[in-house]
Design a protein around this motif. Sequence first.
Motif, PDB file in Angstrom:
ATOM      1  N   GLY A  18     -52.369   4.340 -52.693  1.00 49.92           N
ATOM      2  CA  GLY A  18     -53.431   5.294 -52.379  1.00 49.92           C
ATOM      3  C   GLY A  18     -54.364   4.842 -51.273  1.00 49.92           C
ATOM      4  O   GLY A  18     -55.311   5.542 -50.936  1.00 49.92           O
ATOM      5  N   LYS A  19     -54.118   3.641 -50.749  1.00 50.13           N
ATOM      6  CA  LYS A  19     -55.005   3.155 -49.694  1.00 50.13           C
ATOM      7  C   LYS A  19     -54.238   3.014 -48.382  1.00 50.13           C
ATOM      8  O   LYS A  19     -53.030   2.784 -48.391  1.00 50.13           O
ATOM      9  CB  LYS A  19     -55.604   1.808 -50.090  1.00 50.13           C
ATOM     10  N   PRO A  20     -54.935   3.135 -47.247  1.00 53.37           N
ATOM     11  CA  PRO A  20     -54.230   3.015 -45.972  1.00 53.37           C
ATOM     12  C   PRO A  20     -53.694   1.598 -45.750  1.00 53.37           C
ATOM     13  O   PRO A  20     -54.229   0.634 -46.288  1.00 53.37           O
ATOM     14  CB  PRO A  20     -55.292   3.369 -44.928  1.00 53.37           C
ATOM     15  N   LEU A  21     -52.612   1.521 -44.990  1.00 55.47           N
ATOM     16  CA  LEU A  21     -51.986   0.230 -44.697  1.00 55.47           C
ATOM     17  C   LEU A  21     -52.808  -0.492 -43.637  1.00 55.47           C
ATOM     18  O   LEU A  21     -52.586  -0.313 -42.437  1.00 55.47           O
ATOM     19  CB  LEU A  21     -50.543   0.447 -44.210  1.00 55.47           C
ATOM     20  N   VAL A  43     -51.264   6.177 -45.401  1.00 53.42           N
ATOM     21  CA  VAL A  43     -51.813   5.967 -46.744  1.00 53.42           C
ATOM     22  C   VAL A  43     -50.647   5.666 -47.698  1.00 53.42           C
ATOM     23  O   VAL A  43     -49.713   6.457 -47.833  1.00 53.42           O
ATOM     24  CB  VAL A  43     -52.604   7.207 -47.222  1.00 53.42           C
ATOM     25  N   TRP A  44     -50.724   4.480 -48.288  1.00 55.18           N
ATOM     26  CA  TRP A  44     -49.572   3.983 -49.054  1.00 55.18           C
ATOM     27  C   TRP A  44     -49.379   4.753 -50.363  1.00 55.18           C
ATOM     28  O   TRP A  44     -50.320   4.947 -51.120  1.00 55.18           O
ATOM     29  CB  TRP A  44     -49.703   2.486 -49.321  1.00 55.18           C
ATOM     30  N   ASP A  45     -48.142   5.177 -50.587  1.00 54.53           N
ATOM     31  CA  ASP A  45     -47.811   5.858 -51.841  1.00 54.53           C
ATOM     32  C   ASP A  45     -46.553   5.191 -52.407  1.00 54.53           C
ATOM     33  O   ASP A  45     -45.442   5.463 -51.968  1.00 54.53           O
ATOM     34  CB  ASP A  45     -47.549   7.346 -51.566  1.00 54.53           C
ATOM     35  N   GLU A  46     -46.787   4.309 -53.380  1.00 54.95           N
ATOM     36  CA  GLU A  46     -45.638   3.564 -53.928  1.00 54.95           C
ATOM     37  C   GLU A  46     -44.750   4.463 -54.786  1.00 54.95           C
ATOM     38  O   GLU A  46     -43.637   4.087 -55.137  1.00 54.95           O
ATOM     39  CB  GLU A  46     -46.122   2.344 -54.736  1.00 54.95           C
ATOM     40  N   THR A  47     -45.234   5.651 -55.122  1.00 54.66           N
ATOM     41  CA  THR A  47     -44.448   6.557 -55.964  1.00 54.66           C
ATOM     42  C   THR A  47     -43.758   7.648 -55.153  1.00 54.66           C
ATOM     43  O   THR A  47     -43.245   8.611 -55.719  1.00 54.66           O
ATOM     44  CB  THR A  47     -45.349   7.230 -57.022  1.00 54.66           C
ATOM     45  N   ALA A  48     -43.752   7.489 -53.829  1.00 58.35           N
ATOM     46  CA  ALA A  48     -43.148   8.522 -52.966  1.00 58.35           C
ATOM     47  C   ALA A  48     -41.731   8.834 -53.413  1.00 58.35           C
ATOM     48  O   ALA A  48     -40.995   7.935 -53.853  1.00 58.35           O
ATOM     49  CB  ALA A  48     -43.141   8.040 -51.521  1.00 58.35           C
ATOM     50  N   VAL A  81     -46.512  -3.696 -54.109  1.00 65.95           N
ATOM     51  CA  VAL A  81     -45.467  -2.818 -54.658  1.00 65.95           C
ATOM     52  C   VAL A  81     -44.941  -1.903 -53.551  1.00 65.95           C
ATOM     53  O   VAL A  81     -45.676  -1.095 -53.006  1.00 65.95           O
ATOM     54  CB  VAL A  81     -46.018  -1.982 -55.838  1.00 65.95           C
ATOM     55  N   PHE A  82     -43.662  -2.046 -53.248  1.00 63.95           N
ATOM     56  CA  PHE A  82     -43.024  -1.194 -52.240  1.00 63.95           C
ATOM     57  C   PHE A  82     -42.651   0.157 -52.842  1.00 63.95           C
ATOM     58  O   PHE A  82     -42.741   1.194 -52.201  1.00 63.95           O
ATOM     59  CB  PHE A  82     -41.751  -1.863 -51.694  1.00 63.95           C
TER      60      PHE A  82
END
Lengths: 634, 336
Positions: B233-236, B267-272, B295-296
Amino acid sequence: MTGTDTNRGLTSSNPESGIPESGTKELDQVVIRFAGDSGDGMQLTGDQFTRTTALMGNDIATFPDFPAEIRAPAGTLPGVSAFQLRFSSFDIHTPGDAPDVLVAMNPAALKAHIGQLKKNGILLLNNASFKALDLKKATYTVDPRTDGSLDGFRVIEIDLTARTREALAESDLDNRGKDRCKNMYALGILYWLFQREVDPTKKALAEKFAKRPAIVEANLKAMAAGHAYAETVEIFQVSYKVAPAKMPPGTYRNIMGNQSLCLGLVAASQKGNVPLFLGSYPITPASDVLHQLSSYKNLGVATFQAEDEIAAVCAAIGASYTGKLGITSTSGPGVALKAEAIGLAIMAELPLVVLNIQRAGPSTGMPTKTQQADLLQAMYGRNGESPMVVISCSTAADAFEVGYEAVRIATKHMVPVMVLSDGYIANGSEPWRLPDIDKLPPVEVNYAPEGVAGVKFKPYERNPETLARPWAKPGTKGLVHRIGGLEKQDITGNISYDADNHQHMINTRAKKVAMVANDLAPMETIGEKSGDVLVLGWGSPRGAITAAVTRLQEQGESISCAFLRYLNPLPNDLEALMRSFKKVVLPELNCGQLAMMLRSKYLIDVQSYSQVNGQPFQSQAVEDYMRTVLQEVK
Amino acid sequence: MTSVDEPKLTKKDFKSDQDVRWCPGCGDYSILNSVQAAFADLGKKLHETVIISGIGCSSRFPYYMDTYGFHTIHGRAPAVATGVKLSNAALDVWVVTGDGDAMSIGGNHFIHAMRRNVGLKILLFNNRIYGLTKGQFSPTSPQGKVTKSSPLGSVDYPFSPIALALGAGGTFVARAVDILGPHLQSMVKQADSHTGTAMIEIYQNCNIFNDGAYAGFTDKGVRDARMLYLEHGKPLLFGADNDKGIAFDESFRPFIVEGDDLGKAYVWDETADTPAPAMALATMDEAKFPVPIGVFRRIDKPNFEYGVNQQIDAAVANNKQSLKDLIYAGETWEVT
């Protein structure tokens, strides 16, 4: 069992078929071979004849012989698939050597099998497939129907394709579909000829093609037409009757070796209340074990089709570690891949059952052909001193007891057990007298109870009677411990590089296996317990050996035979038995592997009789060989 | 799995009575320490925990944990562990492996564990070298690695365990570093809460045969500039003051943004639902981009043992059969 596998009119030892030419005749036994393209449905045809015949109370033995290719080029020699069956009114041990009746669906099938048909035997030919191209594919330069090469056989030529299409004129199937029913037309002819009942086949086909009633109808119509044709056209002057065999009282079913092996495993699992876990990777001729056990989910059997042979055995070891009984099923090439993991199970002292349904090697070899050449692999095919229990099954029905025994030994002694079967046993069938469930031997399963607080668990503390270590299931309180492939200190299980401990552990693992022999019943012989010649056998040659030896006994020869289910450890009374005979001969389908083991262990001059051609022994060949041995001994 | 009447275990309770025999200074010590701490925090029970390993330095791990442990054979730990988890799904099963064990000799079992989504937690200690056999290059060694078996430099291209796990359908794929204890513990805890296969690649320093393999981005002086912490949920963002970011073009090629463009950081979404962004990060050139940890990918998918056991349970419930019924099945006949 009453009667012996002797020479009565039509047996394999009679080079001429005794099937009479006219009149209604009663026969002791008949050998039929169905041969055709692998797409001609020969296995199904043979299977139907077998089921019906078993239900009619005959003793029966079968030998399917098919190519490895699912569909080799049609009409060629490599594409020929055959199914031989022998049925009788007395106790028989083999599917017979040479057939009395050969059904050849095309020239390739004729060419591949005519050499074995008995003189004056019945040859049923499908005339529809003898066109120039068919003959060429079978590498015939001259039509064998016209060159006199079939003289001496009773040749029946029928255009099965045309007759079947006529019979199915009103069917909605296209010609291709109709042509696929011609095997049933041929079956109908044979059913009439040997007075077989048609109802079991009707029922079986209705079940097999339950979702395709048009196919069921067409097949049954073709069969009925063949039956009527044989009856009305008078191609045969007689039909033959083979009375039921005199078998010991009981309930019977016809069974194939892989099937009964699976039932034995499941029976032991139920008896010992230890759930089965099969890890397996498909391989001929063992895949049916995976298929069969996969259908026993309702009995709590878990099956895991792994990514490879190694994963299959490793998952089984993981299951055994967790408290299930891990099994892995494969053939020789798979055992080679599993060797390191089996060594781990030996080191970790966990129960494990490895099923090797042997096939002709080396390397990929001839996957659909039979052989017994993995014995030394089973015995010694691992790094280090890594003894394991090796047992073998000798017939389709015997495989039940062997599967059961494998589980019993593995759980009682906490050892891996290798079961050697082979393609001949796996796919052959025979009537099986069903066991009394209540009288099956106990299967001991002793899980370690919860530990006591403050007392450190000792994973290698042994049962003095078996030297088995405790089966400590993860999840049990107070038993946390570590095991692995590194050498460990006895009792504590801690890693140890101590010289004396290693020697002690090497000896202990060997002793554990040796102690299994204490469970064994005394050896049995067919014939006297001493004399001129003892024929020892293990595995599938049992039938051929029994037939040969009983025939020689009837001729007054001093010859006995005995069979080894346990190959490691060998029975304690084996040496004394061997020393009671002037000569010990050991027929096996390898270059003399067990003979070598026995010679080195007992310093007895065991004579090897070896055959490694992918085919089972013929009882006549065994008999002839033993006769020369008997003469030498005298 | 905690119960009220039993005291929660401490980190010390997870230590076995065996002397730890890794080389002094090995990264494995800090990993062991973090795992013991995380297990204690998670309230795990010794008897419900099973640690399964293959062969290699890392695979000595089970001996040092006072849980159930099985030190198996080279590369096969995921296969053994699959048998364990299938046979008793209630067990908490952890696999400890290395880059040689899991990526080379056991590559097949690794990808199939990922594919099946078995409820295993795999800790892959990646030191980019063969340690126990004394220093040959591994499948994760950079090309050109000079070792005893590659005196002129290794010719092999390495692969990324993260990319491999993602490609094999991994449902939880993460990376941590031996010396970053709190982060590693957090990864262990997140893996623990995942129901399917969870794989954590742990960068581990082999101070004997490949010392400093990761120093170029893990050393304190460069860490902020060279590492990218993935946070859901946070930007890379990375850099000393989070002054740089990673964005992707339309082909999911990464590029660095800064200054006015910082807002374009992804914006990182590990659940994409697509593995594309995770794969893009896993295959970024280490020389040109920061090294991502965290977490990738984390997606929910029914796990293997659930499906297998559900079939068995349903069959047992719906089709009860006695042993006698089974054996006396089919076409039988009586002989009197």
